[in-house]
Design a protein around this motif. Sequence first.
Motif, PDB file in Angstrom:
ATOM      1  N   GLY A  13     -65.442  10.459  64.339  1.00  0.00           N
ATOM      2  CA  GLY A  13     -64.469  10.142  63.299  1.00  0.00           C
ATOM      3  C   GLY A  13     -63.135  10.829  63.472  1.00  0.00           C
ATOM      4  O   GLY A  13     -62.237  10.680  62.635  1.00  0.00           O
ATOM      5  N   GLY A  14     -62.983  11.602  64.544  1.00  0.00           N
ATOM      6  CA  GLY A  14     -61.732  12.288  64.788  1.00  0.00           C
ATOM      7  C   GLY A  14     -61.657  13.658  64.151  1.00  0.00           C
ATOM      8  O   GLY A  14     -62.528  14.051  63.367  1.00  0.00           O
ATOM      9  N   ALA A  15     -60.600  14.383  64.499  1.00  0.00           N
ATOM     10  CA  ALA A  15     -60.332  15.711  63.966  1.00  0.00           C
ATOM     11  C   ALA A  15     -58.975  15.695  63.279  1.00  0.00           C
ATOM     12  O   ALA A  15     -58.049  15.010  63.730  1.00  0.00           O
ATOM     13  N   PHE A  16     -58.868  16.480  62.204  1.00  0.00           N
ATOM     14  CA  PHE A  16     -57.663  16.417  61.380  1.00  0.00           C
ATOM     15  C   PHE A  16     -57.254  17.815  60.924  1.00  0.00           C
ATOM     16  O   PHE A  16     -58.077  18.706  60.758  1.00  0.00           O
ATOM     17  N   SER A  17     -55.953  17.961  60.662  1.00  0.00           N
ATOM     18  CA  SER A  17     -55.398  19.129  60.009  1.00  0.00           C
ATOM     19  C   SER A  17     -54.234  18.656  59.155  1.00  0.00           C
ATOM     20  O   SER A  17     -53.359  17.934  59.644  1.00  0.00           O
ATOM     21  N   ALA A  18     -54.243  19.036  57.868  1.00  0.00           N
ATOM     22  CA  ALA A  18     -53.193  18.610  56.933  1.00  0.00           C
ATOM     23  C   ALA A  18     -53.015  17.099  56.956  1.00  0.00           C
ATOM     24  O   ALA A  18     -51.895  16.591  56.979  1.00  0.00           O
TER      25      ALA A  18
END
Length: 266
Positions: free
Chosen positions: A138-143
């Motif tokens: 599902g991917g990686a995220f920040s902010a």
Amino acid sequence: MAHDELLALARATAVTAGELAHRRRIEGVEIADHKSSPVDVVTMADRETELLIRSLIADVRPDDGFLGEEGGAGRGASGLTWVVDPIDGTVNYLYGIPHWAVSIAVVEGDPDPLTWRALAGCVTNPVTGEIYTATEAGGAFSANQQLKVPDFHSLEQALVGTGFSYDSAERARQGEVVAGLLPLVRDIRRFGAASLDLCAVATGRLNGYFERGLKPWDHAAAALVAREAGAVVTGLDGAPASADFALAAAPGLADPLQRVLRELRV
């Protein structure tokens, strides 16, 4: 429960636990115990934060297992286990260095990095407010921004992170490896929190990272963040990252970095 729901629980719990740990740091740190050596400390906040995390997760998912740095392992009936480091970077925390994290992951199967399947994870630095999240495929995220590891191929221009053991003899050996690697790369960083090092690879703040001796809770969430951001995350010779060895790097850097580390007998 879907991966997104597991992540929502991990994220909410990490943020709440981080608020507690941050508050306790402001109030003053009390050392509770030592672990592997006199310099490997446990604070009262480590224990209190882990108890809060365990409680918050059990309220929602009472049948899941739990593996925490401070409280040990407890098997569940669901096949899922929460792998938790309540304060990663305890020495930084002790000294007031604003580089420590709460790390929470949920894995399927036995809580063993060699065999588990990481489903969701969250790493947060409560001091800076940075929150890193990822789900399997599902991917990686920040902010709310999706993370993508920058393309990078040059070992000579690479900024590489690492960490050191609490055992003095092992640290001496790791120092020899660093001394051999330093002339071959742009520079080396040692920040003191493995989970944030792995997330730094995901963001491009580091081009690569390696370490021996990581515990499951050190990398369960952050390795998923790095992998979902496009980093190569591996152990030696293609084995999964584990206590034996863990490396995360931009795809074009992973092989040359690992090759040099093998030559240095990491």
